[in-house]
Design a protein around this motif. Sequence first.
Motif, PDB file in Angstrom:
ATOM      1  N   TYR A  19       0.838  -1.185   0.000  1.00 51.45           N
ATOM      2  CA  TYR A  19       0.000   0.000   0.000  1.00 51.45           C
ATOM      3  C   TYR A  19       0.876   1.240   0.000  1.00 51.45           C
ATOM      4  O   TYR A  19       2.024   1.211   0.413  1.00 51.45           O
ATOM      5  N   GLU A  20       0.288   2.321  -0.515  1.00 54.59           N
ATOM      6  CA  GLU A  20       0.978   3.602  -0.559  1.00 54.59           C
ATOM      7  C   GLU A  20       0.451   4.488   0.561  1.00 54.59           C
ATOM      8  O   GLU A  20      -0.741   4.511   0.835  1.00 54.59           O
ATOM      9  N   THR A  21       1.357   5.216   1.178  1.00 57.19           N
ATOM     10  CA  THR A  21       0.983   6.175   2.205  1.00 57.19           C
ATOM     11  C   THR A  21       1.261   7.580   1.679  1.00 57.19           C
ATOM     12  O   THR A  21       1.996   7.753   0.720  1.00 57.19           O
ATOM     13  N   SER A  24       6.453   9.312   3.516  1.00 57.48           N
ATOM     14  CA  SER A  24       7.283   8.528   4.437  1.00 57.48           C
ATOM     15  C   SER A  24       8.119   9.456   5.299  1.00 57.48           C
ATOM     16  O   SER A  24       8.883   9.014   6.145  1.00 57.48           O
ATOM     17  N   ARG A  27       7.735   9.718   9.658  1.00 54.90           N
ATOM     18  CA  ARG A  27       6.796   8.777  10.231  1.00 54.90           C
ATOM     19  C   ARG A  27       7.382   8.117  11.474  1.00 54.90           C
ATOM     20  O   ARG A  27       8.569   7.871  11.574  1.00 54.90           O
ATOM     21  N   PHE A  42       2.271  10.012  10.836  1.00 54.05           N
ATOM     22  CA  PHE A  42       2.984  10.815   9.849  1.00 54.05           C
ATOM     23  C   PHE A  42       3.068  12.268  10.302  1.00 54.05           C
ATOM     24  O   PHE A  42       2.276  12.718  11.133  1.00 54.05           O
ATOM     25  N   ASP A  46      -1.666  12.361   9.860  1.00 58.11           N
ATOM     26  CA  ASP A  46      -2.341  11.130   9.460  1.00 58.11           C
ATOM     27  C   ASP A  46      -1.822   9.955  10.275  1.00 58.11           C
ATOM     28  O   ASP A  46      -0.669   9.940  10.712  1.00 58.11           O
ATOM     29  N   GLU A  47      -2.696   8.959  10.471  1.00 55.18           N
ATOM     30  CA  GLU A  47      -2.320   7.767  11.215  1.00 55.18           C
ATOM     31  C   GLU A  47      -2.812   6.520  10.512  1.00 55.18           C
ATOM     32  O   GLU A  47      -3.819   6.542   9.808  1.00 55.18           O
ATOM     33  N   LEU A  48      -2.098   5.431  10.743  1.00 51.59           N
ATOM     34  CA  LEU A  48      -2.442   4.131  10.182  1.00 51.59           C
ATOM     35  C   LEU A  48      -2.222   3.079  11.258  1.00 51.59           C
ATOM     36  O   LEU A  48      -1.167   3.050  11.887  1.00 51.59           O
ATOM     37  N   GLN A  50      -2.203  -1.032  11.808  1.00 56.62           N
ATOM     38  CA  GLN A  50      -2.105  -2.303  11.095  1.00 56.62           C
ATOM     39  C   GLN A  50      -2.215  -3.400  12.156  1.00 56.62           C
ATOM     40  O   GLN A  50      -1.384  -3.484  13.049  1.00 56.62           O
ATOM     41  N   SER A  61      -7.233   3.669   8.881  1.00 58.26           N
ATOM     42  CA  SER A  61      -6.458   4.866   8.577  1.00 58.26           C
ATOM     43  C   SER A  61      -7.323   6.112   8.558  1.00 58.26           C
ATOM     44  O   SER A  61      -8.551   6.038   8.413  1.00 58.26           O
ATOM     45  N   LEU A  65      -6.170   4.664   1.449  1.00 61.26           N
ATOM     46  CA  LEU A  65      -4.976   3.934   1.021  1.00 61.26           C
ATOM     47  C   LEU A  65      -5.147   3.432  -0.410  1.00 61.26           C
ATOM     48  O   LEU A  65      -6.261   3.081  -0.821  1.00 61.26           O
TER      49      LEU A  65
END
Length: 70
Positions: A19-21, A24, A27, A42, A46-48, A50, A61, A65
């Motif tokens: 996946y692309e964020t 980078s 982060r 980030f 933004d947050e992710l 997993q 997220s 994505l």
Amino acid sequence: MDKDFPYHYRIDKGSQFKYETPSSVGRNIETIGSPSATRITFDNGDELFQIFSRDFVDLFSTFELKIEAY
């Protein structure tokens, strides 16, 4: 969690994916509770999340994505 995570993606754990964020840059990656949960923050806020379970990988997220499964 004090943020809303409007995007949720569920992928079979046996699948190959990437996946692309948004960036980078800056982060911060931290493990939460166990190796099966990761939080990525980030610079732009933004947050992710997993989360690995026995059968799936769940991605939560604050941004959309671009996921490529192969």
